[in-house]
Design an enzyme around this catalytic site. Structure first.
Site, short mmCIF file in Angstrom:
data_model
loop_
_atom_site.label_atom_id
_atom_site.label_comp_id
_atom_site.label_asym_id
_atom_site.label_seq_id
_atom_site.Cartn_x
_atom_site.Cartn_y
_atom_site.Cartn_z
N HIS A 108 -2.16 3.84 6.15
CA HIS A 108 -3.27 2.92 6.66
C HIS A 108 -4.22 3.09 6.35
O HIS A 108 -5.31 3.19 5.91
CB HIS A 108 -2.23 2.61 7.58
CG HIS A 108 -4.11 1.08 8.30
ND1 HIS A 108 -4.23 0.13 8.27
CD2 HIS A 108 -4.85 1.63 9.18
CE1 HIS A 108 -5.60 -0.27 8.21
NE2 HIS A 108 -5.84 0.86 9.49
N ARG A 141 0.82 -1.18 0.44
CA ARG A 141 -0.01 0.15 -0.06
C ARG A 141 1.08 1.36 0.03
O ARG A 141 1.65 1.40 0.71
CB ARG A 141 -1.25 -0.37 1.17
CG ARG A 141 -0.56 0.25 2.66
CD ARG A 141 -1.74 0.73 3.73
NE ARG A 141 -1.16 -0.05 4.78
CZ ARG A 141 -0.40 0.43 5.92
NH1 ARG A 141 0.57 2.00 4.84
NH2 ARG A 141 0.16 0.08 6.61
N TYR A 190 7.06 4.14 10.81
CA TYR A 190 7.28 3.14 11.18
C TYR A 190 7.71 1.82 9.66
O TYR A 190 8.27 0.91 9.39
CB TYR A 190 6.09 1.47 11.26
CG TYR A 190 5.19 2.01 10.29
CD1 TYR A 190 4.68 1.59 9.08
CD2 TYR A 190 3.94 2.82 11.06
CE1 TYR A 190 3.26 1.46 8.11
CE2 TYR A 190 2.72 2.70 9.84
CZ TYR A 190 2.77 2.46 8.64
OH TYR A 190 1.69 2.45 8.13
C1 LIG Z 1 -10.47 -6.68 16.27
C2 LIG Z 1 -9.53 -5.70 15.64
N1 LIG Z 1 -8.05 -5.06 16.46
C3 LIG Z 1 -7.52 -3.94 15.91
C4 LIG Z 1 -8.21 -3.58 14.86
C5 LIG Z 1 -7.09 -2.15 14.46
N2 LIG Z 1 -7.45 -2.92 12.78
C6 LIG Z 1 -7.42 -1.75 11.89
S1 LIG Z 1 -6.93 -2.31 10.13
C7 LIG Z 1 -5.45 -3.20 11.34
C8 LIG Z 1 -4.31 -3.50 10.81
C9 LIG Z 1 -4.74 -4.54 9.48
O1 LIG Z 1 -3.90 -5.33 9.35
P1 LIG Z 1 -3.89 -6.17 7.36
O2 LIG Z 1 -5.14 -7.49 7.72
O3 LIG Z 1 -2.76 -6.90 7.41
O4 LIG Z 1 -4.63 -5.07 6.78
P2 LIG Z 1 -4.48 -4.43 5.37
O5 LIG Z 1 -4.92 -2.53 6.26
O6 LIG Z 1 -2.71 -3.92 5.75
O7 LIG Z 1 -5.04 -4.15 4.63
C10 LIG Z 1 -5.93 -2.85 12.17
C11 LIG Z 1 -4.62 -3.76 13.61
C12 LIG Z 1 -9.30 -3.27 14.57
N3 LIG Z 1 -10.90 -2.82 13.29
N4 LIG Z 1 -9.87 -4.51 15.00
#
Ligand SMILES: Cc1ncc(C[n+]2csc(CCOP(=O)(O)OP(=O)(O)O)c2C)c(N)n1
Lengths: 328, 336
Positions: free
Chosen positions: B257, B253, B266
């Site tokens: 985020h 990406r 990071y």
């Molecule tokens: C259960 C839960 N824990 C924490 C979060 C906060 N959070 C939102 S997105 C994220 C990271 C997700 O990463 P990934 O699954 O790799 O998807 P990406 O955003 O990299 O596409 C986190 C920790 C959340 N939304 N839900």
């Protein structure tokens, strides 16, 4: 009319519901070959096959999460959580997903699932086979929560729950499974969710209770009538979400005294909400402070019999409290 | 056959017409441009919250394009802008959500932007807790199989999501029942700031499929045709009763985020710059040009058309009304 106990009624009702509607599936731990640890699905596997009677992996979040997906696909899943004490891994799926699906999609999606779980103490189940969890979910808009106390209600509420377009938690008191019997009509009928039942008419005070506590209250009320000629009105809300406020508040307005008996921890429990509503809406009708009886603030009943007995209100204690309130 | 001719065969060999290849490109470019426009609106203070899909276009369009719109199901996560555009959401639909307007087809402005869902288009409504949609996809696939329907379910998530119990439980269930579901991991190497090495002790997400009794494939997530190929094979298999597949697409990406994140805390600028050299949109454009499916003038025309569409959409949503305040009380339960 046949007389049945609670668990057999639930068994027979689910059986009929499945026999009449192919969309109904049951899923949970041990529901197949074993027929459920309480035998709620005994014989189902042979009759309906493993596509409809799904022995799931040991994963509660998955039972509910997959149930939600099945509902989205047009099925009517009945998810069984083996004991209410083990519903917590599924809390997220119930609260964040099932309960909010309709709201979060602005009404575009619904979630017609039923989640059945045995709850309650008095069966020497210790901390983790005795919990009452209804208040944890009653706080959540989007969920309907029913707790049938009699076989008649169990049948009518289960049918209503199955055909309700929203998620329904259906909590069954374990101690009532075989200990409570009653007449159950053979024909199909529904007990509408959100309607309380006046289980005993009276004019001196109103007692509100469900599950095992309802039966203790009925025993105490009968004794009070026989021994003291005091007539207590006993109401079973049957669902705690939505609550039938009209019935509850109407009765208290009539008798001017209210007592709530719950088995769950008293603090912030269902009794606290009922008491608060009575205080807000019926302040000028009351002849006495609202009495609230419930478990102490310990996690659930300990295993040892003396300790378990300490936790649960008994018909004797309830009788004494009723008498005191009647004389207030 | 010359090497160039062999390469030309790629999309055709996958059964894609020239028009389809061009449509895939249009989806990718439209998603990229909508994403960029959303960030611009964010910086202007008009869009309070933006989730970016930039960098993910190939794996999103490539996989989503393998489904049959109208009968298959999309179970996306918040980053799947291009997925939902393939499913049928327009730029206007998406911006109605960014602006939280009443007409937002996903949730009427109730959820933060990028919480997709549209019954009519087969996009299942999603929430914010990570991975909760994955068992829904498996359960839905169970219902499809039970009802002997032809549909296939595709479910997308990041590599961070694969740490959640929901993910493992759903793959386990899908494997046991051989469900018609395709799991697509968009591995962009970070879950917010946490790198893959702190998410799992294995090298790929794909290899975990073995543990659930089905195939896992790893593809270059910057190559839209490779993503399409893997997804199409998996969808055909699922439709023919062959059960689930896990596809891991390696991607990146480019943006933080979300608009609330600062990715400089990071990852280095050099790393991001290097990743951008593998831009999936440019890469597919090069392919299309190489094979004379598009030229600079035509690309310019497509770009202008998308731009005009975006301008119209922004104008529309800025005028669109908010929900009535009382709407906040509606749809807690079914309304007869
Ligand atoms: C259960 C839960 N824990 C924490 C979060 C906060 N959070 C939102 S997105 C994220 C990271 C997700 O990463 P990934 O699954 O790799 O998807 P990406 O955003 O990299 O596409 C986190 C920790 C959340 N939304 N839900």
């Amino acid at each position: 009319m046949p007389v049945k106990n609670l668990i057999n009624t639930i068994h027979d009702t689910m059986w009929d519901l499945m026999a009449n509607d192919e969309r109904v599936v049951v899923l949970g731990e041990d529901v197949g070959q074993r027929g459920g640890v309480f035998l709620a699905t005994k014989g189902f596997l042979d009759k309906f096959g493993e596509e409809r009677v799904i022995d799931t992996p040991l994963a509660e979040c998955s039972i509910v999460g997959h149930g939600i997906g099945m509902a989205l696909g047009g099925l009517l899943p009945i998810c069984e959580i083996q004991f209410a004490d083990f519903i917590h891994p599924a809390f997220n799926q119930i609260v964040q997903e099932a309960a909010r699906l309709r709201y979060r999609s602005n009404g575009d999606f619904g979630c017609p699932i039923v989640i059945r779980a045995p709850y309650g103490a008095g069966v020497h189940g210790g901390l983790y086979h005795s919990q009452s969890v209804e208040a944890l979910f009653a706080h959540v808009p989007g969920l309907k929560i029913v707790l049938p106390s009699t076989p008649y209600d169990a049948k009518g509420l289960l049918r209503a729950a199955l055909y309700d377009p929203d998620p329904v938690l259906y909590f069954e008191h374990k101690k009532c499974y075989r200990g409570v019997t009653g007449e159950v009509p053979d024909e199909d009928y529904e007990v509408p969710i959100g309607t309380a039942a006046v289980k005993r008419e009276g004019d001196v005070l109103t007692v509100i209770a469900y599950g095992l506590m309802l039966h203790h209250c009925m025993d105490a009320a009968d004794r009070l009538a026989a021994e003291e000629s005091i007539n207590v009105e006993v109401i079973d809300p049957r669902s705690v979400a939505p609550m039938d406020w009209e019935c509850l508040l109407g009765s208290v307005a009539k008798t001017s005294k209210a007592m709530i008996v719950i088995e769950d921890n008293r603090t912030l429990g269902v009794g606290a909400e009922i008491s608060a509503r009575i205080g807000e809406e019926l302040f000028y009708d009351l002849d006495a402070p609202v009495v609230r009886i419930g478990g102490p603030d310990i996690p659930a009943t300990p295993y040892c019999k003396v300790l378990e007995d300490f936790f649960l209100p008994t018909p004797g204690q309830i009788y004494d409290a009723m008498l005191e309130l009647a004389r207030y | 056959m010359s090497r160039a001719e062999q390469t030309r065969m790629r999309h055709e060999a996958l059964g894609l017409t020239n028009a389809q290849a061009l449509e895939m490109h249009r989806f990718m470019l439209a998603a990229r441009m909508l994403d960029e426009r959303s960030w611009a609106l964010n910086r202007q203070g008009k869009a309070p919250f933006v989730v970016s899909s930039a960098g993910h276009e190939a794996c999103q369009v490539g996989t989503a394009y393998s489904l049959m719109r109208g009968s298959d199901y999309f179970v996306p996560y918040y980053r799947d802008l291009a997925v939902v555009m393939v499913a049928g959401l327009t730029a206007r639909d998406v911006l109605l959500g960014v602006y939280a307007r009443a007409e937002d087809p996903c949730n009427g402005g109730r959820q933060m932007p990028s919480h997709w869902g549209c019954h009519r288009l087969g996009i299942i409504s999603g929430s914010s807790p990570i991975a909760t949609q994955i068992p829904h996809a498996a359960g839905l696939a169970y219902a499809i199989k039970y009802r002997r329907e032809a549909g296939v379910v595709m479910c997308w998530f990041g590599e961070g999501a694969t740490s959640e119990g929901d993910w493992h439980e759903a793959l386990n269930f899908a494997g046991i029942h051989r469900l018609p579901v395709v799991f697509v991991c968009e591995n962009n190497k970070y879950a917010i700031s946490v790198p893959q090495s702190k998410q799992m002790a294995v090298a790929t997400v794909a290899e975990r499929a073995t543990a659930y009794g089905f195939e896992g494939h790893h593809v270059d997530g910057n190559d839209v045709l490779a993503c399409y190929e893997a997804a199409k094979t998996a969808v055909d298999k699922a439709r023919n009763g062959g059960g689930p597949t896990l596809i891991e697409c390696t991607t990146y990406r480019y943006a933080p985020h979300t608009s609330d994140d600062d990715d400089r805390t990071y990852r280095t600028r050099e790393e991001v710059k290097e990743a951008r050299r593998h831009d999936p949109v440019h890469r597919f454009q090069a392919y299309l040009k190489q094979h004379n499916l598009i030229d600079s003038a035509e690309l310019e025309r497509v770009t202008e058309a998308i731009k005009a569409d975006l301008a119209e959409a922004v104008e529309y949503v800025e005028q669109a009304p908010y929900p009535a305040v009382d709407d906040a009380l509606r749809h807690v339960f079914y309304e007869r």
